[in-house]
Design a protein around this motif. Structure first.
Motif, short mmCIF file in Angstrom:
data_model
loop_
_atom_site.label_atom_id
_atom_site.label_comp_id
_atom_site.label_asym_id
_atom_site.label_seq_id
_atom_site.Cartn_x
_atom_site.Cartn_y
_atom_site.Cartn_z
N ALA A 332 0.83 -1.21 0.00
CA ALA A 332 0.00 0.00 0.00
C ALA A 332 0.86 1.26 0.00
CB ALA A 332 -0.92 -0.01 1.21
N ARG A 333 1.98 1.21 0.74
CA ARG A 333 2.90 2.37 0.76
C ARG A 333 3.45 2.66 -0.62
NH1 ARG A 333 8.18 2.67 0.63
NH2 ARG A 333 8.40 0.41 0.83
N LEU A 335 2.17 1.77 -3.51
CA LEU A 335 1.07 2.22 -4.37
C LEU A 335 0.85 3.72 -4.22
CD1 LEU A 335 -1.51 -0.69 -4.02
CD2 LEU A 335 -0.43 0.09 -6.15
N ARG A 336 0.97 4.23 -3.00
CA ARG A 336 0.84 5.68 -2.80
C ARG A 336 1.98 6.43 -3.48
NH1 ARG A 336 -0.72 3.77 2.37
NH2 ARG A 336 1.33 4.19 3.25
N LEU A 337 3.17 5.87 -3.44
CA LEU A 337 4.31 6.49 -4.12
C LEU A 337 4.11 6.50 -5.64
CD1 LEU A 337 7.24 4.88 -2.09
CD2 LEU A 337 6.54 7.29 -2.04
N GLU A 339 1.27 6.75 -7.20
CA GLU A 339 0.34 7.84 -7.49
C GLU A 339 1.05 9.19 -7.39
OE1 GLU A 339 -2.70 7.44 -8.73
OE2 GLU A 339 -2.13 5.32 -8.72
N GLN A 340 1.91 9.34 -6.41
CA GLN A 340 2.68 10.58 -6.27
C GLN A 340 3.59 10.79 -7.48
OE1 GLN A 340 4.97 10.77 -2.64
NE2 GLN A 340 6.02 12.65 -3.23
N ASP A 343 1.73 12.22 -10.26
CA ASP A 343 1.39 13.63 -10.06
C ASP A 343 2.59 14.55 -10.28
OD1 ASP A 343 -1.20 12.92 -9.41
OD2 ASP A 343 -0.82 12.90 -7.25
#
Length: 479
Positions: A332-333, A335-337, A339-340, A343
């Motif tokens: 999950a960590r 996956l957030r990276l 997305e970042q 962006d």
């Protein structure tokens, strides 16, 4: 022999004490087995046993005994290598080939330091006529070894073997995620027939109490830690009141510099493995591809093709080329990276979840902003940035633009340029036209936030040795 549930080992005895915790398989979330959780009291008991063995046995003054014990441990690890590697696959999620490679590297490390145990020498100097200064190298005392989960076999023996070779006794704290791997290693160690009781002790962890007690204990003289820079800084602070020596191999953000004259196919081959081994969960993994502008498009096309075709799957499947992350929290960590990265940069290849376990497919993204946290911080997963440079000076500046300095690589057919750039990069290891080549004989360690001291090689002994000056005047002694 495996101890079920995984127990502590203190003063030569197995101690089945403490609440039971579950060890989970990151590939599918199933329970692999159980282990007894430790406590500060158990950690202190282990440190006391190690100190009693240091002062109460000939261990510190017996290099041949130490060499014999290390050879016995290596033999017993080799006999159990298949079982150890299988447990690494189950608890860690890495490929079977990676697990076996790690196990064999640990055996090599143990044998290497068995040889060095019999070759620790001091020096002598005549300061003035009739005087002698003897410089004696002796064991520092009790070593606390804190082991990470990403390579629980190699990174244990990389610290434990030189500590034992130097004459230290030891207390070990294994990683929470790999207690069964560690228990199997400890079973091999405990069976070494020449090992004196109390020389090697181990206490399982399920939180931070055991590690905190080890770092604070006045019975522990040296801490050898491999892990994150944040935790390393906390260990340094906690060790300050007792003025412990600390050896720290911490985070990395390894740049791979690809010049326009590089063999791109070879670079892609090296860097696919160099960045995705252990699903990118290795501190010396290639984390940033710095590419010379004239070949940026060609390299990007080749590396994207290689990443896209990586077969991600269970480590037990011979067809898999990349295994799972250590757990779903880290999945999950990352996956957030991802997305970042979408962006802040430009997505080249977006990784995603695969199957029901902690699997992620590889991610590649372009980024120019050197101040971005995606560039500055260790991401520790199958996610790699691509940055373009225009000349040698910019390549070096970009390579040195993070606070880390553990490893790097340079790809060029021009040996003079490759060597010049390697000298300019502030990192403990720089590979030329390769990446991720590690040996028992070659020191590793970092600059900046990547840590203090060196492991592997002869310098791996230094954290565990003290230098004592003995001065004598020939006209006085024996008069």
């Amino acid at each position: 022999m495996t101890i079920h549930p995984a127990a502590h080992f203190i003063g030569g005895d197995w101690v089945a004490e403490g609440p039971l915790g579950d060890s989970l398989n990151p590939a599918d979330g199933t329970r692999v087995g159980q282990y007894h959780s430790g406590s500060a009291d158990l950690a202190n008991a282990a440190a006391s046993a190690a100190r009693a063995a240091f002062f109460g046995t000939p261990w510190a003054q017996a290099p041949r005994l130490r060499a014999q014990v290390l050879l016995e441990i290596a033999e017993r690890l080799e006999a159990a290598k298949a079982e150890i590697a299988d447990l690494v696959v189950l608890e860690n999620g890495k490929l079977r080939a990676e697990a076996m490679g790690e196990t064999m590297a640990a055996i090599s490390e143990t044998r290497y330091y068995a040889g060095l145990a019999r070759n620790i020498r001091g020096t002598m100097q005549e300061i003035a006529p009739g005087t002698l200064s003897l410089f004696h190298r002796e064991a520092a005392g009790v070593a606390g070894v804190i082991v990470p989960w990403n390579a629980p076999v190699t990174l244990l023996m990389r610290s434990l073997a030189p500590a034992l070779a130097a004459g230290c006794t030891a207390v070990i704290k294994p990683a929470i995620q790999t207690p069964l791997v560690h228990a199997r290693i400890m079973a091999a160690i405990a069976g070494a027939p020449s090992l004196p009781k109390g020389v090697i002790n181990s206490v399982n962890e399920n939180g931070i109490a055991v590690g905190q007690a080890m770092v604070a204990s006045p019975d522990v003289d040296v801490i050898s830690f491999t892990g994150s820079s944040r935790t390393g800084a906390a260990i340094m602070a906690a060790a300050a009141p007792t003025l412990k020596r600390v050896g720290l191999e911490l985070g990395g953000k390894a740049p791979a510099v690809i010049f326009d004259d590089a063999d791109l196919d070879h670079a892609v081959h090296e860097l696919t493995h160099g960045s995705l081994a252990m699903a990118g969960q290795i501190c010396v993994a290639a984390a940033r591809f710095l590419v010379h502008a004239p070949v940026a498009a060609a390299f990007e096309e080749k590396i994207t093709h290689a990443f896209r075709n990586i077969r991600t799957g269970p480590g037990s499947d011979p067809a898999s080329e990349m295994g799972a992350l250590i757990d779903t929290e880290n999945q999950a960590r990352v996956l957030r990276l991802i997305e970042q990265a979408g962006d802040e940069g430009q997505m080249i290849l977006k990784g995603g979840v695969l199957g029901n376990g902690a699997f992620l497919t590889p991610t590649l993204f372009r980024i120019d902003n050197l101040q971005s946290a995606l560039v500055q911080e260790e991401l520790f997963g199958p996610i790699v940035s691509v940055e373009v440079f225009h000349d040698e000076a910019e390549a070096v500046a970009r390579a040195n633009a993070t606070p880390y300095g553990l490893a790097a690589s340079v790809f060029s057919r021009d040996l003079a340029r490759a060597t010049r750039v390697a000298r300019a990069i502030r990192a403990g290891t720089v590979w030329l036209n390769s990446h991720l080549k590690l040996f028992a004989e070659a020191e590793t360690g970092g600059y900046g936030k990547s840590g203090l001291g060196r492991l592997h090689g002869p310098e791996g002994l230094y954290d565990f040795l003290e230098t004592k000056h003995i001065y004598m005047e020939q006209g006085v002694i024996g008069a």
